[in-house]
Design a protein around this motif. Structure first.
Motif, mmCIF file in Angstrom:
data_model
loop_
_atom_site.group_PDB
_atom_site.id
_atom_site.type_symbol
_atom_site.label_atom_id
_atom_site.label_comp_id
_atom_site.label_asym_id
_atom_site.label_seq_id
_atom_site.Cartn_x
_atom_site.Cartn_y
_atom_site.Cartn_z
ATOM 1 N N SER A 155 2.286 1.240 -10.255
ATOM 2 C CA SER A 155 2.886 1.819 -11.460
ATOM 3 C C SER A 155 4.368 2.101 -11.289
ATOM 4 O O SER A 155 5.102 2.234 -12.275
ATOM 5 N N ALA A 156 4.821 2.181 -10.041
ATOM 6 C CA ALA A 156 6.220 2.517 -9.772
ATOM 7 C C ALA A 156 7.133 1.297 -9.720
ATOM 8 O O ALA A 156 8.358 1.452 -9.642
ATOM 9 N N ALA A 157 6.551 0.098 -9.744
ATOM 10 C CA ALA A 157 7.364 -1.116 -9.617
ATOM 11 C C ALA A 157 6.694 -2.258 -10.368
ATOM 12 O O ALA A 157 5.782 -2.915 -9.853
ATOM 13 N N ARG A 158 7.152 -2.468 -11.588
ATOM 14 C CA ARG A 158 6.596 -3.535 -12.421
ATOM 15 C C ARG A 158 7.706 -4.385 -13.032
ATOM 16 O O ARG A 158 8.807 -3.899 -13.297
ATOM 17 N N ALA A 159 7.396 -5.649 -13.228
ATOM 18 C CA ALA A 159 8.299 -6.547 -13.935
ATOM 19 C C ALA A 159 8.227 -6.252 -15.437
ATOM 20 O O ALA A 159 7.316 -5.548 -15.899
ATOM 21 N N PRO A 160 9.175 -6.778 -16.222
ATOM 22 C CA PRO A 160 9.142 -6.543 -17.672
ATOM 23 C C PRO A 160 7.828 -6.969 -18.323
ATOM 24 O O PRO A 160 7.417 -6.374 -19.332
ATOM 25 N N ASP A 161 7.149 -7.967 -17.758
ATOM 26 C CA ASP A 161 5.882 -8.410 -18.353
ATOM 27 C C ASP A 161 4.688 -7.590 -17.861
ATOM 28 O O ASP A 161 3.536 -7.877 -18.211
ATOM 29 N N GLY A 162 4.960 -6.572 -17.050
ATOM 30 C CA GLY A 162 3.900 -5.702 -16.555
ATOM 31 C C GLY A 162 3.347 -6.077 -15.202
ATOM 32 O O GLY A 162 2.547 -5.335 -14.638
ATOM 33 N N SER A 163 3.768 -7.211 -14.660
ATOM 34 C CA SER A 163 3.277 -7.639 -13.338
ATOM 35 C C SER A 163 3.773 -6.684 -12.249
ATOM 36 O O SER A 163 4.956 -6.330 -12.235
ATOM 37 N N PHE A 177 0.815 -1.215 0.000
ATOM 38 C CA PHE A 177 0.000 0.000 0.000
ATOM 39 C C PHE A 177 0.847 1.263 0.000
ATOM 40 O O PHE A 177 0.343 2.358 -0.259
ATOM 41 N N GLY A 178 2.140 1.130 0.283
ATOM 42 C CA GLY A 178 3.003 2.293 0.342
ATOM 43 C C GLY A 178 3.672 2.665 -0.974
ATOM 44 O O GLY A 178 4.145 3.794 -1.144
ATOM 45 N N ILE A 179 3.709 1.716 -1.913
ATOM 46 C CA ILE A 179 4.357 1.950 -3.209
ATOM 47 C C ILE A 179 3.333 1.710 -4.314
ATOM 48 O O ILE A 179 2.747 0.619 -4.388
ATOM 49 N N PRO A 180 3.097 2.670 -5.175
ATOM 50 C CA PRO A 180 2.126 2.466 -6.266
ATOM 51 C C PRO A 180 2.569 1.326 -7.190
ATOM 52 O O PRO A 180 3.763 1.150 -7.443
ATOM 53 N N ARG A 216 9.412 -5.144 -3.925
ATOM 54 C CA ARG A 216 10.424 -4.077 -3.894
ATOM 55 C C ARG A 216 10.426 -3.391 -2.524
ATOM 56 O O ARG A 216 11.480 -3.189 -1.905
ATOM 57 N N GLY A 217 9.255 -3.037 -2.036
ATOM 58 C CA GLY A 217 9.172 -2.356 -0.752
ATOM 59 C C GLY A 217 9.651 -3.229 0.393
ATOM 60 O O GLY A 217 10.352 -2.760 1.295
ATOM 61 N N THR A 251 -3.573 -8.270 -6.696
ATOM 62 C CA THR A 251 -2.220 -8.073 -7.208
ATOM 63 C C THR A 251 -1.144 -8.233 -6.138
ATOM 64 O O THR A 251 0.043 -8.174 -6.441
ATOM 65 N N LEU A 252 -1.562 -8.446 -4.882
ATOM 66 C CA LEU A 252 -0.585 -8.736 -3.830
ATOM 67 C C LEU A 252 -0.319 -10.237 -3.720
ATOM 68 O O LEU A 252 0.836 -10.654 -3.566
#
Length: 308
Positions: free
Chosen positions: A26-34, A21-24, A40-41, A94-95
């Motif tokens: 959109s700010a952390a995605r894998a190459p496939d968009g996941s 919930f602290g990191i959007p 990361r957080g 998505t979590l």
């Protein structure tokens, strides 16, 4: 083991929920968009903790049962509001896929992630605080874990209610200052005043101040209940009526709130590694999931921790 350096016990679900919930996304995605925002957080939280607390041992505790049947049998409302319609805990779609990746990364690094069937992470943490050599520092955003604080061993709670970067390093005095009760009385205090986040109704009409005053005067919930039966105890009639009406609840709530200290935790090695145990696997995962930065920061923190 260096006796002056702590065992760091991490409430893993508490941290990865906060990371999510602290990191959007959109700010952390894998190459496939996941999205990998929780991963990361979480990794960056571990890095911060290792750099700031300098532990020589570290264990991540897991919820193998987030709502144990034995607690629900005592108090059916326990976490009932968090049950998904199809059963299980309400977890963002998505979590859920990110949790196995967190566990995979911990395994490649060599940090044990431990859960026990029928118990919550809190119970694993509690058992480790009494079974492992001190000093111990527990990291969590769960207020129930204030009850684990023990200045004598010592055991401290690093409360991350405002994030890992703003940890509240709590001892018994901190709990007394915050709630008006000693750490050992926190579970009874929580049972009295209730906790909506866990589905604990509390005693209607008894808030924080009254609960703290009762614990301070009578020492414990058992002491309060014994005093109710003593005509010389001096209870105000209204308060006595409220407590007597809640006797059935008060008979079971403390058992629900109290963290188990006798969980059958499997044998484990707690020593924090100086380097990943499977560096090739870690590199592959970092590339696959676009996590090179946080993985590198964590590896650097491990190496620096040994020489610090």
């Amino acid at each position: 083991m260096n006796d002056s350096r702590p065992l760091l016990l991490v409430d893993t679900p508490s941290l990865y929920f906060r990371a999510y919930f602290g990191i959007p996304e959109s700010a952390a995605r894998a190459p496939d968009g996941s999205p990998v925002n929780a991963v990361r957080g979480f990794l960056d939280m571990l890095t911060t903790l290792i750099r700031s607390r300098r532990p020589d041992r570290l264990v991540c505790a897991l919820d193998y049962d987030w709502r144990p049947a034995w607690r629900v049998a005592l108090l059916p409302s326990y976490k009932a509001h968090r049950v998904a319609p199809e059963g299980g805990e309400v977890v963002p779609d998505t979590l859920s896929p990110q949790v196995p990746l967190i566990l995979d990364l911990l395994a490649t690094i060599g940090i044990p992630a431990i859960g026990v069937d029928g118990y919550e992470a809190d119970d694993v943490l509690g058992t480790l605080t009494v079974s492992q050599p001190a000093p111990v520092e527990v990291v969590s955003g769960d207020r129930d874990l204030f009850q684990l604080i023990d200045d004598g061993r010592p055991v401290r709670l690093l409360y991350c209610g405002r994030g890992v970067a703003k940890l509240e390093d709590c001892d018994d005095a901190a709990v007394r200052a915050k709630y008006g009760v000693p750490a050992a009385g926190y579970a009874d205090f929580a049972a009295l005043r209730g906790d909506p986040s866990d589905g604990l109704p509390g005693v209607p009409g008894v808030g924080d101040k009254t609960a703290a005053r009762l614990i301070d005067r009578y020492g414990s919930l058992d002491g309060i209940l014994a005093a109710l039966d003593d005509p010389t105890s001096g209870f105000a009639p209204g308060l006595k009526t409220k407590l007597n009406s809640a006797r059935d609840y008060l008979a079971v709530a403390p058992k629900v709130v109290r963290v188990a200290l006798d969980v059958p935790v499997p044998p484990l090695t707690t020593t924090l590694p100086a380097a990943p145990v499977d560096p090739d696997r870690l590199l592959a995962l970092a590339e696959q999931w676009n996590l090179a930065g946080p993985c590198r920061r964590l590896v650097d923190a491990l190496a620096a921790n040994v020489t610090a």
